[in-house]
Enzyme design. Structure first.
Site, PDB file in Angstrom:
ATOM      1  N   MET A  90      44.880  40.318  33.648  1.00 41.39           N
ATOM      2  CA  MET A  90      43.876  41.236  34.030  1.00 41.39           C
ATOM      3  C   MET A  90      42.877  41.237  32.805  1.00 41.39           C
ATOM      4  O   MET A  90      42.601  42.372  32.557  1.00 41.39           O
ATOM      5  CB  MET A  90      44.376  42.557  34.445  1.00 41.39           C
ATOM      6  CG  MET A  90      45.288  42.575  35.752  1.00 41.39           C
ATOM      7  SD  MET A  90      44.424  41.770  37.063  1.00 41.39           S
ATOM      8  CE  MET A  90      43.713  43.057  38.094  1.00 41.39           C
ATOM      9  N   ASN A 107      42.605  30.287  38.198  1.00 41.13           N
ATOM     10  CA  ASN A 107      43.183  31.721  38.678  1.00 41.13           C
ATOM     11  C   ASN A 107      43.276  32.146  40.225  1.00 41.13           C
ATOM     12  O   ASN A 107      42.658  31.181  40.793  1.00 41.13           O
ATOM     13  CB  ASN A 107      41.942  32.593  38.079  1.00 41.13           C
ATOM     14  CG  ASN A 107      42.193  34.081  38.344  1.00 41.13           C
ATOM     15  OD1 ASN A 107      43.296  34.614  38.063  1.00 41.13           O
ATOM     16  ND2 ASN A 107      41.223  34.759  38.693  1.00 41.13           N
ATOM     17  N   HIS A 109      42.846  34.870  43.175  1.00 39.20           N
ATOM     18  CA  HIS A 109      42.160  36.447  43.326  1.00 39.20           C
ATOM     19  C   HIS A 109      42.304  36.737  44.697  1.00 39.20           C
ATOM     20  O   HIS A 109      42.289  35.904  45.648  1.00 39.20           O
ATOM     21  CB  HIS A 109      40.659  36.065  42.877  1.00 39.20           C
ATOM     22  CG  HIS A 109      39.870  37.299  42.868  1.00 39.20           C
ATOM     23  ND1 HIS A 109      40.145  38.318  42.069  1.00 39.20           N
ATOM     24  CD2 HIS A 109      39.145  37.883  43.876  1.00 39.20           C
ATOM     25  CE1 HIS A 109      39.294  39.243  42.285  1.00 39.20           C
ATOM     26  NE2 HIS A 109      38.785  39.295  43.428  1.00 39.20           N
TER      27      HIS A 109
HETATM   28  C1  GAR Z   1      47.790  38.985  42.425  1.00 36.45           C
HETATM   29  O1  GAR Z   1      47.729  39.357  44.031  1.00 36.45           O
HETATM   30  C2  GAR Z   1      46.791  38.453  42.366  1.00 36.45           C
HETATM   31  O2  GAR Z   1      45.909  37.595  43.247  1.00 36.45           O
HETATM   32  C3  GAR Z   1      45.959  39.522  41.398  1.00 36.45           C
HETATM   33  O3  GAR Z   1      46.769  40.265  40.858  1.00 36.45           O
HETATM   34  C4  GAR Z   1      48.208  40.177  41.611  1.00 36.45           C
HETATM   35  C5  GAR Z   1      49.270  39.771  40.693  1.00 36.45           C
HETATM   36  O4  GAR Z   1      50.703  39.983  41.495  1.00 36.45           O
HETATM   37  N1  GAR Z   1      44.811  39.079  40.790  1.00 36.45           N
HETATM   38  C6  GAR Z   1      43.692  39.459  40.370  1.00 36.45           C
HETATM   39  O5  GAR Z   1      43.511  40.632  40.963  1.00 36.45           O
HETATM   40  C7  GAR Z   1      42.911  39.062  39.399  1.00 36.45           C
HETATM   41  N2  GAR Z   1      41.615  39.453  39.450  1.00 36.45           N
HETATM   42  P1  GAR Z   1      51.850  39.403  40.699  1.00 36.45           P
HETATM   43  O6  GAR Z   1      51.772  39.727  39.509  1.00 36.45           O
HETATM   44  O7  GAR Z   1      52.774  39.907  41.821  1.00 36.45           O
HETATM   45  O8  GAR Z   1      51.785  37.912  40.808  1.00 36.45           O
END
Ligand code: GAR
Length: 195
Positions: A90, A107, A109
């Site tokens: 993040m 990435n 998203h």
């Molecule tokens: C995921 O859903 C990803 O798409 C999101 O964070 C989550 C991480 O989950 N990413 C964002 O929002 C980026 N802007 P995880 O730690 O269980 O992989």
């Protein structure tokens, strides 16, 4: 074998999905480094369990973004990292990493970009009342969630689904789509093709 770094800030379920795909022989790659900016993040244990080198830092321990990114870059280079895979990381990358890894940073998203960029994409989509949501995988450039899209998958939001149920659906898609997309990109690169 391509050497990748996974950058994350949280739970690390996407990291785990990629690691599992490698362990099960579905993805030819090696996670050479995990980079985490939150010392309490659950991903750290998941990486250590697999004996993967992990660099954990706190941004506030450094003078500025350039200082911690210089250290990240040094560690990536020392680990022979060829691709950077952001999985719930993040933070916005600066030019230092973008220029060191041109078109080699991707990435995931939780929205159908270009809709709902930035934080809490799922919450933004719910607030809008959208009926079709999805997941995007894209190259990272200077624009927040703005790089060229590599893969997307949509799903229909069922009447009455809670935020948690939507998040589960997003994760189920992500855990298939990310390893599969990485496989496609790395295979194309091995054949000398750009995605
Ligand atoms: C995921 O859903 C990803 O798409 C999101 O964070 C989550 C991480 O989950 N990413 C964002 O929002 C980026 N802007 P995880 O730690 O269980 O992989």
């Amino acid at each position: 074998m391509k050497r990748i770094a996974v950058f994350a800030s949280g739970t690390g379920t996407n990291f785990e999905a990629i690691a599992r795909a490698i362990e099960e022989g579905r993805l030819a790659a090696k996670i050479a480094l995990v980079v985490v900016d939150q010392p309490q993040a659950a991903i750290i244990e998941k990486a250590q369990k697999r004996a993967i080198e992990t660099f954990v830092f706190r941004a506030r321990d450094y003078a500025d973004k350039a200082a911690y990114e210089r250290e990240i870059l040094t560690r990536c280079q020392a680990a022979g990292v060829e691709w950077i895979v952001l999985a719930g990381y993040m933070r916005i990358l600066s030019d230092l990493l973008l220029e060191a890894y041109p078109n080699k940073i991707i990435n995931i998203h939780p929205s159908l970009l270009p809709a709902f960029k930035g934080k809490d994409a799922i919450g933004q989509a719910i607030a809008y009342g959208v009926k079709v949501m999805g997941v995007s995988i894209h190259y990272v450039n200077r624009d927040l969630d703005g790089g060229r899209i590599i893969a997307q998958q949509a799903f229909a939001v069922q009447e009455g689904w809670t935020h948690e149920e939507i998040e589960q659906q997003v994760h189920a898609i992500e855990h298939e789509l990310y390893p599969n997309t990485l496989k496609m990109i790395l295979e194309k690169e091995s054949r000398g093709q750009e995605e």
